[in-house]
Design a protein around this motif. Structure first.
Motif, PDB file in Angstrom:
ATOM      1  N   TRP A 297       0.847  -1.198   0.000  1.00  0.00           N
ATOM      2  CA  TRP A 297       0.000   0.000   0.000  1.00  0.00           C
ATOM      3  C   TRP A 297       0.886   1.252   0.000  1.00  0.00           C
ATOM      4  CZ3 TRP A 297      -4.855  -1.265  -0.859  1.00  0.00           C
ATOM      5  CH2 TRP A 297      -5.328  -2.518  -0.422  1.00  0.00           C
TER       6      TRP A 297
ATOM      7  N   THR B  52       0.771   4.296   0.794  1.00  0.00           N
ATOM      8  CA  THR B  52      -0.027   5.312   1.476  1.00  0.00           C
ATOM      9  C   THR B  52       0.676   5.960   2.666  1.00  0.00           C
ATOM     10  OG1 THR B  52      -1.056   3.572   2.808  1.00  0.00           O
ATOM     11  CG2 THR B  52      -2.210   4.224   0.797  1.00  0.00           C
TER      12      THR B  52
ATOM     13  N   TRP C 239      -1.872   8.651  -2.046  1.00  0.00           N
ATOM     14  CA  TRP C 239      -1.550   7.445  -2.803  1.00  0.00           C
ATOM     15  C   TRP C 239      -0.306   7.767  -3.620  1.00  0.00           C
ATOM     16  CZ3 TRP C 239      -4.177   2.898  -2.196  1.00  0.00           C
ATOM     17  CH2 TRP C 239      -3.774   1.847  -3.028  1.00  0.00           C
TER      18      TRP C 239
ATOM     19  N   HIS D  14      -2.914  -9.296  -0.246  1.00  0.00           N
ATOM     20  CA  HIS D  14      -2.649  -7.915   0.168  1.00  0.00           C
ATOM     21  C   HIS D  14      -1.965  -7.872   1.534  1.00  0.00           C
ATOM     22  CE1 HIS D  14      -5.740  -7.313  -2.912  1.00  0.00           C
ATOM     23  NE2 HIS D  14      -5.274  -6.084  -3.031  1.00  0.00           N
TER      24      HIS D  14
ATOM     25  N   ARG E 195      -3.993  -4.363   6.151  1.00  0.00           N
ATOM     26  CA  ARG E 195      -4.198  -2.922   6.298  1.00  0.00           C
ATOM     27  C   ARG E 195      -5.279  -2.691   7.349  1.00  0.00           C
ATOM     28  NH1 ARG E 195      -6.065   1.092   1.380  1.00  0.00           N
ATOM     29  NH2 ARG E 195      -5.661   3.082   2.428  1.00  0.00           N
TER      30      ARG E 195
ATOM     31  N   TRP F  24      -9.111  -4.983   4.038  1.00  0.00           N
ATOM     32  CA  TRP F  24      -7.886  -5.711   3.726  1.00  0.00           C
ATOM     33  C   TRP F  24      -7.110  -6.082   4.990  1.00  0.00           C
ATOM     34  CZ3 TRP F  24      -8.878  -6.738  -1.008  1.00  0.00           C
ATOM     35  CH2 TRP F  24      -9.539  -5.798  -1.800  1.00  0.00           C
TER      36      TRP F  24
END
Length: 295
Positions: free
Chosen positions: A19, A21, A56, A272, A275, A280
């Motif tokens: 991710w 982020t 992002w 994934h 998160r 996720w």
């Protein structure tokens, strides 16, 4: 364990989706940890915002940084989006990251989604119809292939062009960085058969995910045959987390699902990175145990 027509089945390679982020120092630790856990590949989605989520961070910049803090694990986009990228600067970034990583990059490529929240239409102009989106995808892949093979490319297409683009000395990986082509329609399958080292599918949006994937695998074989390509030359990556199947509920659940899809012909599975606070999320102990299966 045997698969279709009695073929010997090997355990699929396990990769993870990161991710982009967080601030880089924290993200860098996650990429290093992914390598330590033994994942075959760590992927990153290529968006400006995914499902409206921000921040992002840029996929290619992230991969360049990830290449510098890892040394064994493959890295890649899942998948590069034509929604906001032109093949010429994309090829330039790809060659650079391939060199930084020492030849560990795989470039996933897809048609790009149609949702505004995930960057469709952000460059302005009329919305692309499904037909135009598919045509752009095909031309995008064709031009990127030429650019990465080099040493000089001139190309005039309906949507993308290039003039005397010099790409020497080219990629570390020869004849170019491998492509992972995402696409379940006829054009996407044909592109995977023609240009892909890997094909990518998502078992989401289907009442029976297993039946859907089985059908797609059969159609990919047909596309390979039409292109004169041995189907065994194309790896098949299943991106999990969109079908409601309990991939990270337990190690046993993962093993059962992985075995089922491997028997169908899936060679790679992507999960994934957990998160917290989102759909996720997952038990990190289960996640780490799953990673060990690919080590």
């Amino acid at each position: 364990m045997s698969g279709p027509e009695g073929a010997q089945v090997t355990a699929p390679q396990i990769s993870t989706v990161m991710w982009p982020t967080e601030s880089w120092p924290r993200e860098g630790e996650a990429w290093r940890r992914a390598e330590e856990l033994g994942f075959a590949t760590a992927w990153v989605y290529d968006h400006v915002a995914w499902r409206g989520a921000t921040p992002w961070h840029d996929a290619y910049t992230t991969l360049a940084a990830a290449a510098a803090v890892t040394s064994r694990m493959r890295i890649g986009t899942l998948v590069t989006s034509p929604n906001f990228r032109h093949p010429v600067p994309a090829a330039h970034a790809i060659k650079t990251i391939d060199h930084i990583s020492g030849g560990r990059l795989t470039v996933g490529i897809g048609a790009g989604g149609g949702a505004r929240t995930s960057d469709a239409g952000i460059l302005g102009g009329p919305d692309w119809s499904p037909r135009e989106r598919a045509a752009r995808f095909e031309e995008w892949v064709r031009l990127l292939d030429l650019l990465l093979r080099g040493p000089e490319t001139t190309f005039t297409g309906a949507y993308y062009s290039a003039r005397e683009v010099r790409t020497a000395p080219g990629c570390v990986q020869r004849p170019r960085v491998p492509f992972a082509i995402a696409g379940d329609g006829p054009r996407g399958m044909r592109l995977a058969a023609r240009y892909g080292a890997m094909w990518v599918t998502v078992a989401g949006g289907a009442d029976d995910p297993r039946a859907a994937v089985r059908d797609r695998l059969a159609r990919l074989d047909e596309a390979c045959a039409a292109e004169g390509r041995d189907p065994a030359d194309v790896r098949r990556l299943l991106l999990t987390g969109f079908s409601g199947e309990p991939w990270l509920e337990s190690v046993e659940a993962f093993a059962d699902l992985a075995g089922t899809y491997a028997e169908m012909g899936v060679t790679d599975i992507a999960v994934h990175w957990p998160r917290p606070g989102t759909e996720w999320d997952a038990d990190m102990r289960v996640f780490e145990a799953v990673a060990a299966r690919s080590a």
